[in-house]
Design an enzyme around this catalytic site. Structure first.
Site, PDB file in Angstrom:
ATOM      1  N   ARG A   1     116.192 -11.347 -80.180  1.00  0.00           N
ATOM      2  CA  ARG A   1     115.730 -12.662 -80.647  1.00  0.00           C
ATOM      3  C   ARG A   1     116.838 -13.590 -81.114  1.00  0.00           C
ATOM      4  O   ARG A   1     116.624 -14.783 -81.268  1.00  0.00           O
ATOM      5  CB  ARG A   1     114.737 -12.493 -81.807  1.00  0.00           C
TER       6      ARG A   1
ATOM      7  N   ARG B   1     112.626   0.449 -72.143  1.00  0.00           N
ATOM      8  CA  ARG B   1     112.669   0.440 -73.606  1.00  0.00           C
ATOM      9  C   ARG B   1     112.608   1.855 -74.174  1.00  0.00           C
ATOM     10  O   ARG B   1     112.964   2.073 -75.335  1.00  0.00           O
ATOM     11  CB  ARG B   1     111.509  -0.388 -74.156  1.00  0.00           C
TER      12      ARG B   1
ATOM     13  N   LYS C   1     107.512   3.443 -83.014  1.00  0.00           N
ATOM     14  CA  LYS C   1     106.407   2.790 -82.304  1.00  0.00           C
ATOM     15  C   LYS C   1     106.319   3.317 -80.877  1.00  0.00           C
ATOM     16  O   LYS C   1     107.298   3.854 -80.356  1.00  0.00           O
ATOM     17  CB  LYS C   1     106.592   1.272 -82.309  1.00  0.00           C
ATOM     18  N   HIS C   2     105.137   3.244 -80.213  1.00  0.00           N
ATOM     19  CA  HIS C   2     103.854   2.683 -80.628  1.00  0.00           C
ATOM     20  C   HIS C   2     102.855   3.826 -80.606  1.00  0.00           C
ATOM     21  O   HIS C   2     102.558   4.353 -79.538  1.00  0.00           O
ATOM     22  CB  HIS C   2     103.396   1.604 -79.652  1.00  0.00           C
TER      23      HIS C   2
ATOM     24  N   HIS D   1     100.130  -6.579 -74.394  1.00  0.00           N
ATOM     25  CA  HIS D   1     100.240  -7.986 -74.776  1.00  0.00           C
ATOM     26  C   HIS D   1      99.178  -8.823 -74.056  1.00  0.00           C
ATOM     27  O   HIS D   1      98.737  -9.846 -74.578  1.00  0.00           O
ATOM     28  CB  HIS D   1     101.622  -8.543 -74.437  1.00  0.00           C
TER      29      HIS D   1
ATOM     30  N   ASP E   1     100.495  -3.026 -84.676  1.00  0.00           N
ATOM     31  CA  ASP E   1     101.246  -3.891 -83.774  1.00  0.00           C
ATOM     32  C   ASP E   1     100.665  -5.303 -83.927  1.00  0.00           C
ATOM     33  O   ASP E   1      99.585  -5.495 -84.500  1.00  0.00           O
ATOM     34  CB  ASP E   1     101.123  -3.384 -82.334  1.00  0.00           C
TER      35      ASP E   1
END
Length: 375
Positions: A85, A144, A174-175, A187, A259
């Site tokens: 980010r 990931r 996670k997750h 998502h 989440d």
């Protein structure tokens, strides 16, 4: 009875930009959340390091003042690859899959990340990913993950968590109970993992079990359906998963966090926002991550009011809420707090060199991670 409870401590929310508005500040003063999550939009991506850091430091100061807590959570998704980010010169490391086979690299990346996160006032990272890339069609975990087997993921995730912790950053696995064996991105839709508890214990749950044994402080839920465990609710909202499996079966004593509650994987349940917090609480969720483009600070206030109403249902409801508050209060008191400061050029150059070396070998590492003979 709700007046005796600190219901705001159940929330983690996000500011809408790099500057805190007066309207947001007023809501935060009323909500008093446990903390904030940062996203790309909270940083001026178009400015030099010194300039964006100064603006960000002011944002962090303003957030602390508005929330009014001595200690707050400042968290972010920070895994490497596209899960990054920050503006330059914060180091963009490759995905975990690129270096997972080298223990020294896992520890070095997590250590470097911890130093950079700490310099940005962050004290909690939503990592390591404890999902196993067990489905080659998975569109959201894939690179990931630290590997395609439980052993690969367990070994690397434990090293990663330990290095973050040593660097002053609280890790979050996670997750849960494992998003790797899906062919859908939570998502945008609600994935299904059609596995029995026995099958989950043989693979998906193993990295989480290892991390729990190692003392992982926080576990994030997955917005996935596991119909053979709970045919009605996704894991985030499932008492059978978040309490029955995570706490009763695996013995987890730490903090659970949902989440992002703005994701379609949980919104697909069509549960009214006013009811969402109560359902999550009864499932075993401690922290409500009220972030995403489809939820707002106002929504968080609505959920807080619903939790207040829930407490009035009786002694058991009040007792369960008080138990979670006690756990979160202890967690916040122990959470390190940092100011945003500029890192030395030497540190940033060293981290950039490490990232470049890992990227140079990433093609070979990815082939080893995801072989053509995937089973």
């Amino acid at each position: 009875m709700s007046n005796t409870l600190d219901l705001g401590i159940r929330f983690v929310v996000e500011p809408s930009g790099p500057v805190l508005s007066e309207a947001e500040s007023l809501i935060l003063r009323e909500l008093r959340p446990a903390g904030i999550m940062l996203r790309r939009r909270n940083f001026r991506q178009d400015l030099s390091y010194s300039k964006w850091l100064k603006i960000y430091a002011t944002l962090l100061t303003d957030l602390r003042a508005a929330i009014g807590r001595q200690n707050i959570i400042v968290c972010i998704d920070h895994e490497g690859g596209q899960v990054h980010r920050f503006p330059a010169p914060v180091t963009r490391f490759p995905y975990p899959a690129c270096y997972a086979g080298v223990p020294e690299a896992v520890s070095a990346v997590a250590g470097a990340m911890a130093q950079e996160l700490r310099s940005l006032g962050v004290n909690l990272s939503f990592s390591p990913v404890a999902d196993i890339h067990s489905n080659p069609k998975n569109p959201v975990i894939n690179q990931r993950a630290f590997g395609t087997t439980a052993l690969q993921v367990s070994d690397s995730a434990k090293l990663f968590a330990a290095a973050l912790r040593a660097g002053g950053i609280t890790p979050c696995a996670k997750h849960f109970p494992g998003h790797g064996d899906t062919a859908t991105d939570s998502h945008v839709a609600l994935p299904v993992v059609d596995r029995t508890l026995a099958e989950l214990r043989q693979r998906e749950l193993l990295p989480f079990a290892e991390l729990i044994q190692d003392g992982i402080e926080m576990v994030m839920s997955a917005h996935i359906m596991v119909p053979q465990i709970d045919p009605h609710y996704p894991a985030t909202l499932s008492h059978a998963v978040m309490h029955g499996i995570l706490r009763d079966t695996l013995g987890f004593k730490g903090i659970t966090i949902a989440d992002a509650l703005g994701m379609e994987g949980v919104r697909a349940q069509k549960i009214a926002i006013s009811e969402l917090g109560v359902v999550a609480h009864e499932a075993g969720i401690d922290l409500l991550l009220m972030v995403g483009d489809t939820v707002s600070l106002e929504d968080a206030l609505t959920v807080k009011h619903a939790l207040s109403d829930y407490v009035e249902r009786g002694v058991e409801a009040h007792r369960s809420m008080l138990s979670v508050e006690s756990r979160l209060t202890t967690f916040l008191k122990a959470l390190s707090q940092y100011n945003a400061i500029k890192l030395s050029k030497q540190s940033l150059v060293s981290h950039a060199k490490l990232a470049a070396e890992l990227n140079q070998h990433s093609q070979w590492e990815m082939f080893e991670f995801n072989p053509l003979g995937f089973t």
